[in-house]
Motif scaffolding. Sequence first.
Motif, PDB file in Angstrom:
ATOM      1  N   ARG A 161       0.832  -1.212   0.000  1.00 28.12           N
ATOM      2  CA  ARG A 161       0.000   0.000   0.000  1.00 28.12           C
ATOM      3  C   ARG A 161       0.863   1.257   0.000  1.00 28.12           C
ATOM      4  NH1 ARG A 161      -4.633   1.517   4.464  1.00 28.12           N
ATOM      5  NH2 ARG A 161      -5.269   3.432   3.465  1.00 28.12           N
ATOM      6  N   THR A 162       1.922   1.255   0.819  1.00 31.79           N
ATOM      7  CA  THR A 162       2.826   2.407   0.869  1.00 31.79           C
ATOM      8  C   THR A 162       3.497   2.628  -0.481  1.00 31.79           C
ATOM      9  OG1 THR A 162       3.242   2.150   3.238  1.00 31.79           O
ATOM     10  CG2 THR A 162       4.917   3.317   1.963  1.00 31.79           C
ATOM     11  N   LEU A 163       3.993   1.564  -1.064  1.00 30.73           N
ATOM     12  CA  LEU A 163       4.684   1.680  -2.341  1.00 30.73           C
ATOM     13  C   LEU A 163       3.729   2.187  -3.430  1.00 30.73           C
ATOM     14  CD1 LEU A 163       7.470   1.319  -3.532  1.00 30.73           C
ATOM     15  CD2 LEU A 163       6.898  -1.063  -4.000  1.00 30.73           C
ATOM     16  N   ARG A 164       2.511   1.673  -3.460  1.00 26.55           N
ATOM     17  CA  ARG A 164       1.529   2.147  -4.436  1.00 26.55           C
ATOM     18  C   ARG A 164       1.205   3.622  -4.216  1.00 26.55           C
ATOM     19  NH1 ARG A 164      -1.339  -2.313  -2.825  1.00 26.55           N
ATOM     20  NH2 ARG A 164      -0.742  -4.150  -3.996  1.00 26.55           N
ATOM     21  N   TYR A 165       1.106   4.016  -2.939  1.00 25.10           N
ATOM     22  CA  TYR A 165       0.809   5.414  -2.630  1.00 25.10           C
ATOM     23  C   TYR A 165       1.941   6.323  -3.101  1.00 25.10           C
ATOM     24  CZ  TYR A 165      -0.536   9.620  -0.155  1.00 25.10           C
ATOM     25  OH  TYR A 165      -0.885  10.912   0.142  1.00 25.10           O
ATOM     26  N   TYR A 166       3.173   5.929  -2.880  1.00 25.70           N
ATOM     27  CA  TYR A 166       4.309   6.732  -3.338  1.00 25.70           C
ATOM     28  C   TYR A 166       4.287   6.890  -4.856  1.00 25.70           C
ATOM     29  CZ  TYR A 166       6.449   6.543   1.330  1.00 25.70           C
ATOM     30  OH  TYR A 166       6.717   6.682   2.661  1.00 25.70           O
ATOM     31  N   GLU A 167       3.829   5.875  -5.548  1.00 22.39           N
ATOM     32  CA  GLU A 167       3.676   5.987  -7.005  1.00 22.39           C
ATOM     33  C   GLU A 167       2.528   6.942  -7.340  1.00 22.39           C
ATOM     34  OE1 GLU A 167       3.336   2.157  -8.898  1.00 22.39           O
ATOM     35  OE2 GLU A 167       4.899   1.344  -7.583  1.00 22.39           O
ATOM     36  N   TYR A 168       1.424   6.794  -6.624  1.00 26.04           N
ATOM     37  CA  TYR A 168       0.244   7.615  -6.873  1.00 26.04           C
ATOM     38  C   TYR A 168       0.552   9.102  -6.721  1.00 26.04           C
ATOM     39  CZ  TYR A 168      -4.406   9.634  -6.190  1.00 26.04           C
ATOM     40  OH  TYR A 168      -5.520  10.417  -6.278  1.00 26.04           O
ATOM     41  N   ILE A 169       1.335   9.475  -5.714  1.00 28.15           N
ATOM     42  CA  ILE A 169       1.656  10.888  -5.501  1.00 28.15           C
ATOM     43  C   ILE A 169       2.928  11.300  -6.245  1.00 28.15           C
ATOM     44  CG2 ILE A 169       0.390  11.033  -3.328  1.00 28.15           C
ATOM     45  CD1 ILE A 169       3.106  10.934  -1.867  1.00 28.15           C
ATOM     46  N   GLU A 170       3.367  10.433  -7.127  1.00 30.03           N
ATOM     47  CA  GLU A 170       4.450  10.708  -8.061  1.00 30.03           C
ATOM     48  C   GLU A 170       5.814  10.890  -7.403  1.00 30.03           C
ATOM     49  OE1 GLU A 170       2.993  13.959 -10.406  1.00 30.03           O
ATOM     50  OE2 GLU A 170       1.575  12.679 -11.471  1.00 30.03           O
ATOM     51  N   LEU A 171       6.024  10.199  -6.302  1.00 26.80           N
ATOM     52  CA  LEU A 171       7.368  10.147  -5.726  1.00 26.80           C
ATOM     53  C   LEU A 171       8.214   9.126  -6.470  1.00 26.80           C
ATOM     54  CD1 LEU A 171       6.592  10.288  -1.904  1.00 26.80           C
ATOM     55  CD2 LEU A 171       7.774  12.024  -3.246  1.00 26.80           C
ATOM     56  N   LEU A 172       7.568   8.083  -6.956  1.00 25.85           N
ATOM     57  CA  LEU A 172       8.257   7.022  -7.688  1.00 25.85           C
ATOM     58  C   LEU A 172       7.560   6.798  -9.026  1.00 25.85           C
ATOM     59  CD1 LEU A 172       8.596   4.397  -4.794  1.00 25.85           C
ATOM     60  CD2 LEU A 172      10.364   5.962  -5.623  1.00 25.85           C
ATOM     61  N   ARG A 212      15.750   7.088  -5.048  1.00 24.73           N
ATOM     62  CA  ARG A 212      14.676   7.969  -4.587  1.00 24.73           C
ATOM     63  C   ARG A 212      13.998   7.401  -3.343  1.00 24.73           C
ATOM     64  NH1 ARG A 212      12.748  11.905  -8.528  1.00 24.73           N
ATOM     65  NH2 ARG A 212      10.657  11.767  -7.637  1.00 24.73           N
ATOM     66  N   MET A 213      13.767   6.095  -3.327  1.00 25.25           N
ATOM     67  CA  MET A 213      13.129   5.470  -2.166  1.00 25.25           C
ATOM     68  C   MET A 213      14.020   5.615  -0.935  1.00 25.25           C
ATOM     69  SD  MET A 213      10.360   4.043  -1.289  1.00 25.25           S
ATOM     70  CE  MET A 213       9.538   2.767  -0.383  1.00 25.25           C
ATOM     71  N   LEU A 228       9.165  16.338   0.371  1.00 27.19           N
ATOM     72  CA  LEU A 228      10.089  15.439  -0.326  1.00 27.19           C
ATOM     73  C   LEU A 228       9.791  15.392  -1.826  1.00 27.19           C
ATOM     74  CD1 LEU A 228      10.178  12.604   2.328  1.00 27.19           C
ATOM     75  CD2 LEU A 228      12.029  14.191   1.772  1.00 27.19           C
ATOM     76  N   ARG A 229       8.522  15.375  -2.190  1.00 27.33           N
ATOM     77  CA  ARG A 229       8.146  15.354  -3.602  1.00 27.33           C
ATOM     78  C   ARG A 229       8.660  16.604  -4.312  1.00 27.33           C
ATOM     79  NH1 ARG A 229       4.782  17.219  -7.063  1.00 27.33           N
ATOM     80  NH2 ARG A 229       3.617  18.497  -5.603  1.00 27.33           N
ATOM     81  N   GLN A 230       8.443  17.757  -3.696  1.00 25.10           N
ATOM     82  CA  GLN A 230       8.909  19.010  -4.291  1.00 25.10           C
ATOM     83  C   GLN A 230      10.433  19.045  -4.371  1.00 25.10           C
ATOM     84  OE1 GLN A 230       7.141  22.291  -2.172  1.00 25.10           O
ATOM     85  NE2 GLN A 230       5.064  21.646  -2.698  1.00 25.10           N
ATOM     86  N   TRP A 231      11.093  18.562  -3.326  1.00 27.27           N
ATOM     87  CA  TRP A 231      12.554  18.549  -3.318  1.00 27.27           C
ATOM     88  C   TRP A 231      13.097  17.634  -4.416  1.00 27.27           C
ATOM     89  CZ3 TRP A 231      16.080  14.617  -1.766  1.00 27.27           C
ATOM     90  CH2 TRP A 231      17.405  15.042  -1.710  1.00 27.27           C
ATOM     91  N   LEU A 232      12.490  16.480  -4.594  1.00 29.05           N
ATOM     92  CA  LEU A 232      12.938  15.567  -5.646  1.00 29.05           C
ATOM     93  C   LEU A 232      12.692  16.158  -7.038  1.00 29.05           C
ATOM     94  CD1 LEU A 232      11.778  12.183  -4.098  1.00 29.05           C
ATOM     95  CD2 LEU A 232      14.147  12.899  -4.474  1.00 29.05           C
ATOM     96  N   GLN A 233      11.632  16.925  -7.206  1.00 30.48           N
ATOM     97  CA  GLN A 233      11.351  17.549  -8.495  1.00 30.48           C
ATOM     98  C   GLN A 233      12.414  18.586  -8.868  1.00 30.48           C
ATOM     99  OE1 GLN A 233       7.363  19.105  -8.166  1.00 30.48           O
ATOM    100  NE2 GLN A 233       6.529  17.402  -9.338  1.00 30.48           N
ATOM    101  N   ILE A 234      12.984  19.213  -7.873  1.00 26.75           N
ATOM    102  CA  ILE A 234      13.995  20.234  -8.137  1.00 26.75           C
ATOM    103  C   ILE A 234      15.162  19.654  -8.929  1.00 26.75           C
ATOM    104  CG2 ILE A 234      15.735  21.734  -7.053  1.00 26.75           C
ATOM    105  CD1 ILE A 234      13.645  22.202  -4.811  1.00 26.75           C
ATOM    106  N   TYR A 235      15.557  18.434  -8.603  1.00 25.20           N
ATOM    107  CA  TYR A 235      16.655  17.798  -9.332  1.00 25.20           C
ATOM    108  C   TYR A 235      16.328  17.706 -10.823  1.00 25.20           C
ATOM    109  CZ  TYR A 235      19.959  14.340 -11.011  1.00 25.20           C
ATOM    110  OH  TYR A 235      20.918  13.690 -11.736  1.00 25.20           O
ATOM    111  N   ASP A 236      15.117  17.260 -11.137  1.00 26.53           N
ATOM    112  CA  ASP A 236      14.713  17.113 -12.532  1.00 26.53           C
ATOM    113  C   ASP A 236      14.612  18.459 -13.241  1.00 26.53           C
ATOM    114  OD1 ASP A 236      14.528  14.333 -12.252  1.00 26.53           O
ATOM    115  OD2 ASP A 236      12.416  14.432 -11.666  1.00 26.53           O
ATOM    116  N   GLN A 237      14.196  19.491 -12.531  1.00 31.47           N
ATOM    117  CA  GLN A 237      13.939  20.782 -13.151  1.00 31.47           C
ATOM    118  C   GLN A 237      15.155  21.710 -13.157  1.00 31.47           C
ATOM    119  OE1 GLN A 237      10.622  22.141 -10.844  1.00 31.47           O
ATOM    120  NE2 GLN A 237       9.182  20.727 -11.811  1.00 31.47           N
TER     121      GLN A 237
END
Length: 122
Positions: free
Chosen positions: A19-30, A48-49, A65-74
């Motif tokens: 459930r946790t792993l699916r949720y992290y995918e759902y909110i686009e962390l993974l 990333r995990m 964390l999601r916003q911080w990880l996006q910074i790398y891509d952007q």
Amino acid sequence: MSDLLTFKEMCERFDVTPRTLRYYEYIELLSPQKEGRSRFYGPREIARMTLILRGRRFGFSLEELRQWLQIYDQKGTDEQNRVWIELADRQLDVLKAQRDELDSAIEDLRQLRDQVAHPLDS
């Protein structure tokens, strides 16, 4: 495919529920690779995990964390590191305040315990 983990292997490696792993995918962390209904996690998702779980341990929200990880891509590593320092400084202040509150509660509880125990010792 040897450097890829299956959904089950990812859960086991990081000791998280499906459930946790699916949720992290759902909110686009993974963003795992998908083949049919199967999901595969490569080195990027594994890294990333690791960062996500470390960040959670330090008390960061999933949105932070999601916003911080996006910074790398952007914007790349330098900007991500600059933001990390700001986040870390803020969180260090939060954790120190929590520790001070805990120290105060421990001392208050110890004093109350001693007050109650003192007549019993006599």
